[in-house]
Design a protein around this motif. Structure first.
Motif, PDB file in Angstrom:
ATOM      1  N   ALA A   1       0.819  -1.212   0.000  1.00  0.00           N
ATOM      2  CA  ALA A   1       0.000   0.000   0.000  1.00  0.00           C
ATOM      3  C   ALA A   1       0.856   1.266   0.000  1.00  0.00           C
ATOM      4  O   ALA A   1       0.568   2.229  -0.725  1.00  0.00           O
ATOM      5  CB  ALA A   1      -0.934  -0.021   1.206  1.00  0.00           C
ATOM      6  N   GLU A   2       1.909   1.284   0.798  1.00  0.00           N
ATOM      7  CA  GLU A   2       2.744   2.493   0.889  1.00  0.00           C
ATOM      8  C   GLU A   2       3.440   2.778  -0.435  1.00  0.00           C
ATOM      9  O   GLU A   2       3.537   3.938  -0.869  1.00  0.00           O
ATOM     10  CB  GLU A   2       3.765   2.318   2.010  1.00  0.00           C
ATOM     11  CG  GLU A   2       4.615   3.557   2.257  1.00  0.00           C
ATOM     12  CD  GLU A   2       5.558   3.394   3.446  1.00  0.00           C
ATOM     13  OE1 GLU A   2       6.373   4.307   3.664  1.00  0.00           O
ATOM     14  OE2 GLU A   2       5.473   2.365   4.151  1.00  0.00           O
ATOM     15  N   LEU A   3       3.918   1.730  -1.100  1.00  0.00           N
ATOM     16  CA  LEU A   3       4.610   1.924  -2.373  1.00  0.00           C
ATOM     17  C   LEU A   3       3.632   2.306  -3.484  1.00  0.00           C
ATOM     18  O   LEU A   3       3.946   3.130  -4.353  1.00  0.00           O
ATOM     19  CB  LEU A   3       5.359   0.642  -2.743  1.00  0.00           C
ATOM     20  CG  LEU A   3       6.425   0.750  -3.838  1.00  0.00           C
ATOM     21  CD1 LEU A   3       7.468   1.807  -3.481  1.00  0.00           C
ATOM     22  CD2 LEU A   3       7.117  -0.591  -4.030  1.00  0.00           C
TER      23      LEU A   3
ATOM     24  N   ALA B   1       0.928   4.013  -3.005  1.00  0.00           N
ATOM     25  CA  ALA B   1       0.621   5.419  -2.744  1.00  0.00           C
ATOM     26  C   ALA B   1       1.688   6.323  -3.348  1.00  0.00           C
ATOM     27  O   ALA B   1       1.369   7.382  -3.927  1.00  0.00           O
ATOM     28  CB  ALA B   1       0.505   5.655  -1.239  1.00  0.00           C
ATOM     29  N   ARG B   2       2.947   5.934  -3.225  1.00  0.00           N
ATOM     30  CA  ARG B   2       4.037   6.688  -3.862  1.00  0.00           C
ATOM     31  C   ARG B   2       3.879   6.656  -5.379  1.00  0.00           C
ATOM     32  O   ARG B   2       4.076   7.672  -6.061  1.00  0.00           O
ATOM     33  CB  ARG B   2       5.377   6.097  -3.429  1.00  0.00           C
ATOM     34  CG  ARG B   2       6.616   6.712  -4.084  1.00  0.00           C
ATOM     35  CD  ARG B   2       7.872   6.177  -3.411  1.00  0.00           C
ATOM     36  NE  ARG B   2       9.075   6.384  -4.199  1.00  0.00           N
ATOM     37  CZ  ARG B   2       9.808   7.501  -4.218  1.00  0.00           C
ATOM     38  NH1 ARG B   2       9.429   8.540  -3.492  1.00  0.00           N
ATOM     39  NH2 ARG B   2      10.896   7.585  -4.959  1.00  0.00           N
TER      40      ARG B   2
END
Length: 348
Positions: free
Chosen positions: A220-222, A224-225
């Motif tokens: 999810a974090e990647l 989002a990036r």
């Protein structure tokens, strides 16, 4: 006679049912995260690939290049197979967009070894300044491999190469534009192929016959990036659900038809391989791409003459020809295409 177009599986046409799904799709403004059909496609794609999240983009080139950018900073080095689509066929984007330095691996039909990965990264002696070479940050693998002729990575070799990359501290990206084909050919679930990778790019407009789009899946974090870079590169959609509905329909309805596509490619390859003037091993046709070499004459002259006779194919180097099969191409089309190859050889 209707032209048989085997230039690429991107030449497929949306079916009537797919057009209906697109016409009545629920839509919103995707830039604001308001398009329900896009969100449904992203959620379903991520689940199929065993990842936390996914982001929908207009093309596989964009998902690959946004993926590379999300993993790297300008000046980093990236490992590619020497004939990777990301390296050769995406307009020089790794250099232009991410500012990365390619380090090429000596793949055979697109497949390299764990030892190749280790050799490319190396282990510099502590006496050598670590700031001098470009730091290798990312390993990219392509499955199936386009210029290798639709080759499928053996799972054991894939796991060995990715494990080597991980041990060397590399991030891992899979160009899975035709990952659906790899799964159909082997019976191995796409999530199992995707498991070793941080990010995975999959295409809906090639194997699955949708008119537009690909997804980039990952943590999810990647992801989002990646959404930031999607917007930066001009990938922001508005009412994108209209095209996402076509991709969603293809994802749900068309994967089961891929074995038939493979059978038609093999059917064509077996016939053509028996012709004087053709160098082709049908055993190398693992999925939907057929590459063959002319033993006399040029590929340019061949494709021109074949086009005049009703077959559209592409040259692959000075003496190579590429023919790509897809959902719209029937067994009869495959037979007609092989007949045109024979007539083209005779005319030349």
């Amino acid at each position: 006679m209707t032209l048989i177009d085997l230039r690429s599986d991107t030449c497929s046409q949306p079916t009537r049912a797919m057009r209906e799904a697109m016409a009545w799709a629920d839509v919103g403004d995707d830039v604001y995260g308001d398009d329900p059909t896009v969100k449904e496609l992203e959620t379903e794609s991520a689940a199929l690939l065993g990842k936390q999240d996914a982001v929908y983009m207009p093309s596989g080139t964009m998902t690959n290049q946004v993926g590379i950018r999300a993993h790297t900073e300008p000046g980093d080095a990236v490992l590619f197979d020497q004939n990777a689509h990301v390296y050769l066929l995406e307009g020089g984007a790794p250099a232009a967009y991410s500012g990365t330095l390619p380090r090429l691996l000596p793949g055979i039909r697109g497949i390299f070894t764990a030892a190749d990965v280790a050799a490319a990264v190396g282990r510099p002696h502590p006496f050598f300044p670590s700031t001098v070479p470009a730091p290798v940050k990312l390993l990219c693998i392509e499955n199936t491999h386009n210029l290798g002729g639709g080759t499928v990575w053996p799972l054991e070799q894939l796991l060995a190469a990715t494990a080597a990359g991980r041990q060397l501290g590399l991030n891992l990206h899979l160009d899975g534009a035709r990952l659906w084909h790899a799964s159909a050919a082997t019976g191995i679930d796409v999530a199992e192929y995707a498991a070793p990778f941080d990010t995975v790019s999959v295409c809906f407009s090639k194997a699955l016959g949708a008119p537009v789009g690909s997804c980039l899946a990952g943590p999810a974090e990647l992801v989002a990036r990646a959404r930031r870079f999607k917007q930066q590169i001009g990938g922001g959609f508005r009412q994108a659900g209209i095209v996402a509905a076509g991709a969603l329909y293809a994802l749900r309805q068309h994967r089961s038809q891929l074995p038939e596509v493979h059978a038609n490619a093999k059917r064509f390859a077996v016939t053509v391989s028996q012709m004087d003037g053709i160098d082709l091993d049908p055993a190398h046709v693992e999925t939907n791409i057929v590459l063959f070499r002319l033993t006399r004459g040029s590929s340019a002259a061949f494709v021109d003459q074949a086009h005049r006779l009703g077959l559209h194919v592409l040259p692959s180097g000075a003496d190579g020809i590429r023919a790509v099969f897809y959902l719209d191409i029937s067994a009869d089309d495959a037979d007609r295409a092989a007949t045109v190859v024979g007539k083209t050889l005779a005319a030349l």
